[in-house]
Motif scaffolding. Structure first.
Motif, PDB file in Angstrom:
ATOM      1  N   VAL A  80      -2.642 -20.235 -14.157  1.00 24.73           N
ATOM      2  CA  VAL A  80      -1.482 -20.283 -13.259  1.00 24.73           C
ATOM      3  C   VAL A  80      -1.535 -21.605 -12.479  1.00 24.73           C
ATOM      4  N   ARG A  81      -1.790 -22.689 -13.219  1.00 26.42           N
ATOM      5  CA  ARG A  81      -2.035 -23.975 -12.565  1.00 26.42           C
ATOM      6  C   ARG A  81      -0.841 -24.478 -11.766  1.00 26.42           C
ATOM      7  N   GLN A  82       0.374 -24.198 -12.225  1.00 24.19           N
ATOM      8  CA  GLN A  82       1.535 -24.661 -11.475  1.00 24.19           C
ATOM      9  C   GLN A  82       1.586 -24.008 -10.095  1.00 24.19           C
ATOM     10  N   SER A  83       1.305 -22.722 -10.040  1.00 26.37           N
ATOM     11  CA  SER A  83       1.244 -22.038  -8.754  1.00 26.37           C
ATOM     12  C   SER A  83       0.053 -22.532  -7.947  1.00 26.37           C
ATOM     13  N   MET A  84      -1.088 -22.722  -8.601  1.00 31.54           N
ATOM     14  CA  MET A  84      -2.291 -23.197  -7.924  1.00 31.54           C
ATOM     15  C   MET A  84      -2.062 -24.565  -7.284  1.00 31.54           C
ATOM     16  N   HIS A  85      -1.416 -25.453  -8.010  1.00 28.57           N
ATOM     17  CA  HIS A  85      -1.157 -26.790  -7.475  1.00 28.57           C
ATOM     18  C   HIS A  85      -0.208 -26.750  -6.277  1.00 28.57           C
ATOM     19  N   ASN A  86       0.578 -25.704  -6.210  1.00 29.60           N
ATOM     20  CA  ASN A  86       1.507 -25.555  -5.088  1.00 29.60           C
ATOM     21  C   ASN A  86       0.901 -24.720  -3.966  1.00 29.60           C
ATOM     22  N   GLY A  87      -0.317 -24.197  -4.185  1.00 32.13           N
ATOM     23  CA  GLY A  87      -1.028 -23.536  -3.096  1.00 32.13           C
ATOM     24  C   GLY A  87      -1.208 -22.045  -3.202  1.00 32.13           C
ATOM     25  N   GLY A  88      -0.982 -21.438  -4.385  1.00 38.23           N
ATOM     26  CA  GLY A  88      -1.137 -19.988  -4.502  1.00 38.23           C
ATOM     27  C   GLY A  88      -1.770 -19.574  -5.814  1.00 38.23           C
ATOM     28  N   GLY A  89      -2.753 -18.680  -5.747  1.00 39.87           N
ATOM     29  CA  GLY A  89      -3.437 -18.208  -6.942  1.00 39.87           C
ATOM     30  C   GLY A  89      -2.898 -16.884  -7.452  1.00 39.87           C
ATOM     31  N   PRO A  90      -3.648 -16.208  -8.340  1.00 37.56           N
ATOM     32  CA  PRO A  90      -3.175 -14.955  -8.936  1.00 37.56           C
ATOM     33  C   PRO A  90      -2.801 -13.889  -7.914  1.00 37.56           C
ATOM     34  N   ALA A  91      -3.620 -13.719  -6.861  1.00 34.75           N
ATOM     35  CA  ALA A  91      -3.339 -12.681  -5.873  1.00 34.75           C
ATOM     36  C   ALA A  91      -2.171 -13.050  -4.967  1.00 34.75           C
ATOM     37  N   CYS A  92      -1.931 -14.350  -4.766  1.00 36.85           N
ATOM     38  CA  CYS A  92      -0.756 -14.758  -3.974  1.00 36.85           C
ATOM     39  C   CYS A  92       0.541 -14.330  -4.647  1.00 36.85           C
ATOM     40  N   LEU A  93       0.514 -14.258  -5.978  1.00 35.56           N
ATOM     41  CA  LEU A  93       1.733 -13.981  -6.731  1.00 35.56           C
ATOM     42  C   LEU A  93       2.093 -12.504  -6.776  1.00 35.56           C
ATOM     43  N   ARG A  94       1.270 -11.642  -6.186  1.00 37.15           N
ATOM     44  CA  ARG A  94       1.567 -10.213  -6.297  1.00 37.15           C
ATOM     45  C   ARG A  94       1.407  -9.498  -4.959  1.00 37.15           C
ATOM     46  N   LEU A  95       2.205  -8.452  -4.808  1.00 37.09           N
ATOM     47  CA  LEU A  95       2.079  -7.526  -3.691  1.00 37.09           C
ATOM     48  C   LEU A  95       1.686  -6.181  -4.287  1.00 37.09           C
ATOM     49  N   ARG A  96       0.554  -5.646  -3.851  1.00 34.16           N
ATOM     50  CA  ARG A  96       0.045  -4.405  -4.439  1.00 34.16           C
ATOM     51  C   ARG A  96       0.449  -3.220  -3.568  1.00 34.16           C
ATOM     52  N   VAL A  97       0.891  -2.140  -4.227  1.00 36.56           N
ATOM     53  CA  VAL A  97       1.398  -0.967  -3.522  1.00 36.56           C
ATOM     54  C   VAL A  97       0.837   0.285  -4.181  1.00 36.56           C
ATOM     55  N   VAL A  98       0.134   1.107  -3.418  1.00 39.08           N
ATOM     56  CA  VAL A  98      -0.352   2.389  -3.923  1.00 39.08           C
ATOM     57  C   VAL A  98       0.794   3.398  -3.847  1.00 39.08           C
ATOM     58  N   MET A  99       1.094   4.060  -4.970  1.00 44.80           N
ATOM     59  CA  MET A  99       2.255   4.939  -5.059  1.00 44.80           C
ATOM     60  C   MET A  99       1.904   6.223  -5.802  1.00 44.80           C
ATOM     61  N   THR A 100       2.635   7.288  -5.466  1.00 44.22           N
ATOM     62  CA  THR A 100       2.566   8.512  -6.242  1.00 44.22           C
ATOM     63  C   THR A 100       3.509   8.378  -7.442  1.00 44.22           C
ATOM     64  N   PRO A 101       3.354   9.219  -8.458  1.00 42.80           N
ATOM     65  CA  PRO A 101       4.290   9.168  -9.587  1.00 42.80           C
ATOM     66  C   PRO A 101       5.745   9.357  -9.159  1.00 42.80           C
ATOM     67  N   ASP A 102       6.006  10.234  -8.186  1.00 44.24           N
ATOM     68  CA  ASP A 102       7.381  10.436  -7.729  1.00 44.24           C
ATOM     69  C   ASP A 102       7.925   9.195  -7.033  1.00 44.24           C
ATOM     70  N   GLU A 103       7.099   8.535  -6.248  1.00 44.94           N
ATOM     71  CA  GLU A 103       7.527   7.298  -5.583  1.00 44.94           C
ATOM     72  C   GLU A 103       7.828   6.212  -6.611  1.00 44.94           C
ATOM     73  N   PHE A 104       6.960   6.123  -7.613  1.00 44.11           N
ATOM     74  CA  PHE A 104       7.167   5.126  -8.660  1.00 44.11           C
ATOM     75  C   PHE A 104       8.443   5.414  -9.445  1.00 44.11           C
ATOM     76  N   ALA A 105       8.717   6.691  -9.684  1.00 44.47           N
ATOM     77  CA  ALA A 105       9.922   7.072 -10.440  1.00 44.47           C
ATOM     78  C   ALA A 105      11.201   6.743  -9.680  1.00 44.47           C
ATOM     79  N   ALA A 106      11.109   6.563  -8.360  1.00 50.33           N
ATOM     80  CA  ALA A 106      12.294   6.258  -7.555  1.00 50.33           C
ATOM     81  C   ALA A 106      12.663   4.781  -7.581  1.00 50.33           C
TER      82      ALA A 106
END
Length: 438
Positions: free
Chosen positions: A353-379
């Motif tokens: 992800v060198r283009q993102s890295m050169h601009n200041g963000g790595g793999p984890a910068c590119l994602r927001l992690r959310v813990v969800m139940t199956p019903d929440e995910f289905a919505a």
């Protein structure tokens, strides 16, 4: 419950503006030529890898650019092409802000608390106000609209307004929050990391400013209905900030009951780690990397701690590291030690992800992690859930509409306004919902 990764899709105006004070990669690549096409395809390939590891993957569409409201607030008016032309002649430095594609770093989109942690049993979101940087501050309104479109089912989700536009409530989102738990479905400890308190914005002898405030983190925890017994606030070490650690996710990463952290991440770090350990009664695996193993400077250069730490379908954990870690002897030795020792991390994948890295963000910068139940995910809207079919359509879209190269001078080209507009119109058709592109 499951962890869902929402990745920011890199936009067609990705360029190296060097706008982020304290972000060494951003500053060192200022005004270099970028490749929006390569950047977006790199991000898309990372999503594919995560999905193939068995982690549900979704996308946040990019924000429309240029941000015409921002330019009009600076005194420019007229049709978009005329606005860009006038800005290019009179105040060209504003174009980099208006064309910024930094919403791709979804870790800064919001702070999120899963339903297992909150008083009312719903997922709570607070969009980041990002007031410390002008090019990021303009994202907050569109991010709020996007989150309310995606997480519209009020039985499951609450999307708050961003915090007040005041220095003491400077908020940078989930990049300064880590959730640790025994199991995803159990209540977790939410660790909020801040750089400063109150209205103290002074830099004095410090190399870089601290962005997140304690007041912002405390207000978010209160809004989300978090128990004080399961909430912890820790201050970033000034040594880390001055080394280029502008967010906590550049110096620590956690997943479930594993906390991987550099020894210089926090003020009074021993006390912080003891408090976390007490809340877990011995069930937390704290993996401390010493400065001798991996210096702060090398941690920032490689973005080792900005790796994704994922629980895969096998139940074990995998590190998804930037390619720079594979090319660093110190980072490689740390990875080899972690894989050799008795802990849940059993594999490592390297992503380009060198283009993102050169601009200041790595793999984890590119994602927001959310813990969800199956019903929440289905919505969630099905249009944003990664599938091989969506991947293929987005790949064709990127190859059709994105420039291979983009320079700072190119931002003055009025034709770029139409190119980007056409790209977003087509993306709206692919997703089948124009409201996902506020």
């Amino acid at each position: 419950m499951m962890e869902v990764n929402f990745d920011g899709l890199l936009g067609p105006t990705h360029h190296f503006g060097g706008l982020s004070a304290g972000n060494l990669a951003s500053l060192s690549h200022r005004h270099h030529r970028s490749s929006p096409r390569r950047a977006a395809l790199e991000g898309l390939d990372k999503m594919k890898l995560v999905a193939e590891l068995g982690v549900p993957q979704a996308i946040f569409p990019p924000q429309r650019r240029p941000h015409l409201q921002f330019l009009r607030e600076q005194g420019f008016s007229g049709e978009p092409r005329l606005v860009v032309d006038a800005v290019a002649r009179r105040r060209p430095e504003l174009l980099s802000v208006a064309y910024s594609a930094s919403s791709m770093w979804a870790a800064n989109a919001a702070t999120v608390s899963p339903s297992a942690d909150t008083l009312d049993g719903r997922i709570h979101w607070t969009p980041a106000n990002l007031i410390s940087m002008p090019h990021r501050k303009i994202e907050a309104e569109q991010t709020t609209k996007l989150l309310r479109e995606i997480f519209s089912e009020e039985r499951f989700f609450v999307v708050h307004d961003p915090l007040p536009d005041q220095a003491k409530y400077s908020d940078e989102g989930a990049a300064n929050q880590t959730r640790l738990c025994r199991q995803y479905e159990q209540r977790g400890v939410e660790l909020f990391v801040y750089g400063r308190s109150g209205d103290d914005t002074t830099v004095s002898e410090n190399r870089f400013p601290a962005r997140q405030t304690r007041q912002a983190s405390e207000l978010i925890a209160k809004r989300h209905g978090l128990s004080p017994d399961w909430t912890l606030f820790a201050q970033q070490s000034r040594r880390a900030i001055n080394a280029g650690v502008f967010h906590n996710d550049v110096i620590a990463v956690g997943n479930a009951s594993v906390h991987l952290v550099h020894e210089h991440a926090f003020v009074d770090q021993a006390a912080v780690l003891r408090q976390l350990e007490r809340r877990f009664a011995g069930d937390l695996r704290t993996l401390v990397i010493t400065d001798q193993e991996l210096s702060l400077e090398e941690a920032v250069r490689t973005y080792f701690f900005n790796s994704q730490l994922l629980t895969t379908t096998a139940g074990s954990m995998t590190l998804v590291c930037p390619l720079e870690c594979e090319r660093s002897q110190a980072a490689q030795q740390v990875i080899e030690r972690l894989l050799r020792e008795d802990n849940p991390i059993v594999d490592c994948k390297f992503v380009d992800v060198r283009q993102s890295m050169h601009n200041g963000g790595g793999p984890a910068c590119l994602r927001l992690r959310v813990v969800m139940t199956p019903d929440e995910f289905a919505a969630l809207p099905r249009a944003i859930i990664w599938t091989p079919q969506l991947h293929q359509r987005l790949q064709v879209w990127i190859e059709t509409h994105y420039r291979d190269e983009l320079s700072i001078a190119d931002l003055a080209d009025p034709d770029l306004v139409d190119e980007v507009g056409n790209a977003f119109d087509e993306l709206g058709r692919i997703l089948g919902n124009k409201r996902l592109l506020p």
